[in-house]
Design an enzyme around this catalytic site. Structure first.
Site, PDB file in Angstrom:
ATOM      1  N   GLU B 161      46.654  59.056  21.657  1.00 47.19           N
ATOM      2  CA  GLU B 161      46.855  60.292  20.886  1.00 47.19           C
ATOM      3  C   GLU B 161      47.916  61.153  21.527  1.00 47.19           C
ATOM      4  O   GLU B 161      48.210  61.043  22.703  1.00 47.19           O
ATOM      5  CB  GLU B 161      45.566  61.088  20.734  1.00 47.19           C
ATOM      6  CG  GLU B 161      44.723  61.211  21.982  1.00 47.19           C
ATOM      7  CD  GLU B 161      45.400  61.819  23.188  1.00 47.19           C
ATOM      8  OE1 GLU B 161      46.034  62.887  23.013  1.00 47.19           O
ATOM      9  OE2 GLU B 161      45.309  61.238  24.283  1.00 47.19           O
ATOM     10  N   GLU B 304      48.049  59.537  25.330  1.00 48.19           N
ATOM     11  CA  GLU B 304      48.947  58.598  24.625  1.00 48.19           C
ATOM     12  C   GLU B 304      48.343  57.200  24.511  1.00 48.19           C
ATOM     13  O   GLU B 304      48.955  56.303  23.929  1.00 48.19           O
ATOM     14  CB  GLU B 304      50.306  58.450  25.339  1.00 48.19           C
ATOM     15  CG  GLU B 304      51.110  59.696  25.479  1.00 48.19           C
ATOM     16  CD  GLU B 304      52.456  59.450  26.201  1.00 48.19           C
ATOM     17  OE1 GLU B 304      52.791  58.292  26.491  1.00 48.19           O
ATOM     18  OE2 GLU B 304      53.151  60.439  26.462  1.00 48.19           O
TER      19      GLU B 304
END
Lengths: 333, 333
Positions: B161, B304
C-alpha cells in the site's frame, strides 16, 4: 572498514525515495557492505557456503540423538546435492563447498574437500578434545579455504557445519566465553529428549572441570572443549575478514566458531552478519556477545548453513536497493 | 484447506533427511501451502504484489510527516519502476500491480490501474472516513483484482500500500478490533517526531468518539475509521482466499486490512502468512490477533509491500525443500 565510504553510503541511503531509516537493518547492512568493499555500490553476487564436517568423541557419553555414522551419511547426501543446504544454495545462487576437516568417515566421497586434521575429536569429558597444535591446524585449513574462495571472487561466505554431537562443544564454548550459566546454554540439539538435557549439562560441566579451559585464550577453549569443524569455521571467519569478504553466521555451532574468531581478533566483528535465530538457547547469547541481531526468526535448528543461506537474498536486497531506487531529486523533491 | 493432503505433506516432511521438525516455520509453511493448493508439492513460482493507493482526509489534522501530494509522487515512482517495492519485486521475481483505489492524485499515470472509488477519504476526526457503500465498493475492487490475478495463475499475493497518513486509520482499526489501548498502538509512521505522538493519539481518540465504530461489524469499522487502500487490501485477502491463493501480509496497514478481512470471514485465516515485524507498535498486536508470527525482523517501516516481498523466497524455500531433499530411505536409513 572504509569509514569515508560508509559515510558516503549513508548519505546515499538518506537520498532514496523512502522515509529516513525506514529500511531498517537493510540500510545498516548496505552501509557495512560498502565499508567492507570500499564502494558505495557493493555487490554480493558471488556467494558460497562452506560446510565444515567433523566428529566428536564426546558422543560416547550419550549426548546426541544420532550416532556419529550419520556425519558420513550426511556428507554423502551433500555430495549428491540433496541435503537441505544444497536445495537452499541452489535457490539462492550460492556454491556449496563441503570440507571433511575431522569426520570419522573413512570413505572417499566425491565433491568433498579432504582436509582431515584427525578423524574426530577425543572425548572432552575425559580430556582435551584435541591438542592446541591440532586446533591451530584446523584454524589454518579454514583460513586457507576462505582465502582461496576470496581469490576466486567470492564476496560473501555462509558458515555451515555437520557433526553429530556438535551442539555439546558449542554450548561448552559459549559457557566459557560468555560466562553465562550452563542451564541457559544447553539445548536439545538435533532432538534429544527433554529428560536427557540434565545429563548433557553434566557432561559439559565435567568437560569444563577436567580441562579447565582458559577464558582469556580462545584457542585454548577451542582445543580443549571445541571441535574440528568449529575450528575450521573460526578459521574461515579470520580468513574471510582478512580478505574483505562478508560472513553470514548460521546457528549455534557457527556462532560459537564466530565468537572464537572474534575473541582471537576483534577486528573480524564488522565482517559478521547474523542470519537466523535458532531454537538452541545458546545461540542468542553467542550472537549478543558479538552484538549481532538475527534477521530471520524461523524456529530452525538444522545447521548445515541453512539459516545463513536463507539470509543471502537480504544482503542482495541491500545492494540492489541502493543501486536501483530513485532519489528524492529524481522525483523533483 | 485439504486436511488429508496436509497430513500427507507432514508425513513427507518427516521423511526428509533432517532432524524431525528442524526446519521450523518452513515446515509449517510448506504443509499449509499443501493444504491450500491441495497437493503435497505446492508451488509459489507465480508471485505478485498488489500496491493499493489511497489518500486520507485525516492528514488535515497534522498526523503525518509528509503531505498527501507524496502519494501521487510515489505512484509516479512505482510507475517508473524505481520505488523500493519495484526493486525488491524484480529481485524476487514478482509482478507489481499498482491500483489507484482512492488517491487524491488526478494525473493519469501509466502502469497504474485506475479503480478510484473516491479521491481520498473524508477526515475521520470530524465524521466517517467514507460511507458503508464506498467501503463495500473498495472491498469489491480488491476481491475482483485478486480473482483476476488468480485466473492468470498467480499463487501468492503480497499486500502492499501507499497512502500518506495511513498508519492513523490502521491504529484506529487495531484499537477497535483488538481492544488494546491506543497508547500501545500509535507509532511514528513514516517518521513524525516523538513529540507529535500524543497529538496523533488524540486525533484517533476523537475519530473513535465521533464515529462510534461497531467492533462487531468490521465493515462499519473500515468505513468509519479506515481507508480506501485498506478496504482494497481487505478485499484482496477475501478474493485470494476464496480462490486458493496464499497471501503475504506486510506491515501495520496490510495487517489492519487482513484483520478486517479475517473478522468478516474467519476462514481466510489459513491463507495468511506473516512476513516481517514492523517497527510500528500496532503491527505485532494485529498479527497476534490473527495468530500470525512474523519471519523477518528487519526493523522496517516503509510499507509498499516491501516486507512481504522480502519473505517470498522463504515460501519458495518451503516448496523446494520438500521437492528436492533426499529422504531417509534414499540414504538407506
Amino acid at each position: 572498514l572504509d569509514v569515508e565510504v560508509m559515510e558516503e553510503a549513508r548519505g546515499r541511503w538518506d537520498q532514496l525515495t523512502k522515509p529516513l531509516g525506514s529500511l531498517g537493518k537493510l540500510e545498516e547492512i548496505g552501509i557495512r557492505l560498502a565499508g567492507i568493499q570500499g564502494t558505495v555500490l557493493p555487490s554480493v553476487e558471488r556467494r558460497a557456503v562452506v560446510v565444515m564436517c567433523g566428529d566428536h568423541g564426546v558422543t560416547a557419553e550419550g549426548v546426541s540423538a544420532y550416532p556419529s555414522a550419520v556425519t558420513g551419511l550426511m556428507m554423502q547426501n551433500f555430495s549428491n546435492g540433496r541435503a537441505a543446504v544444497n536445495v537452499l544454495a541452489r535457490q539462492m545462487g550460492a556454491d556449496v563447498h563441503v570440507v571433511d576437516i575431522g569426520s570419522a568417515c573413512e570413505d572417499d566421497i566425491p565433491n568433498i574437500v579432504r582436509e582431515k586434521v584427525k578423524p574426530g575429536t577425543d572425548n572432552m569429558a575425559v580430556g582435551p578434545a584435541m591438542t592446541r597444535e591440532e586446533a591451530v591446524r584446523a584454524l589454518e585449513v579454514g583460513m586457507g579455504f576462505a582465502r582461496k574462495l576470496s581469490s576466486e571472487g567470492v564476496q560473501v561466505i555462509a558458515l555451515g557445519e555437520m557433526g553429530i554431537g556438535n551442539t555439546t562443544p558449542s554450548s561448552a564454548i559459549a559457557s566459557v566465553l560468555t560466562s553465562h550459566p550452563l542451564a541457559e546454554l544447553v539445548g536439545r540439539g538435533t532432538g534429544i529428549e527433554e529428560s536427557v538435557l540434565p545429563h548433557k549439562g553434566h557432561v559439559i560441566q565435567r568437560a569444563l572441570e577436567v580441562n579447565q579451559p582458559n577464558p582469556d585464550d580462545a584457542v585454548d577453549v577451542l582445543a580443549k572443549v571445541g571441535g574440528l569443524e568449529i575450528a575450521g569455521l573460526a578459521g574461515v571467519v579470520l580468513g574471510a575478514a582478512s580478505e574483505g569478504v562478508a560472513v553470514l553466521v548460521d546457528g549455534v555451532i557457527a556462532a560459537a566458531a564466530a565468537l572464537v574468531a572474534y575473541r582471537v581478533e576483534p577486528k573480524v566483528g564488522p565482517y559478521l552478519f547474523a542470519s537466523h535465530l535458532s531454537q538452541e538457547p545458546a545461540h542468542r547469547i553467542l550472537l549478543e556477545a558479538m552484538e549481532l541481531s538475527p534477521m530471520l526468526h524461523l524456529e530452525m535448528r538444522l545447521g548445515e548453513g541453512t539459516g545463513a543461506v536463507l539470509a543471502m537474498p537480504l544482503l542482495q536486497s541491500a545492494t540492489r536497493l541502493v543501486q536501483e531506487m530513485a532519489t528524492f531529486a529524481d522525483l523533483g523533491l
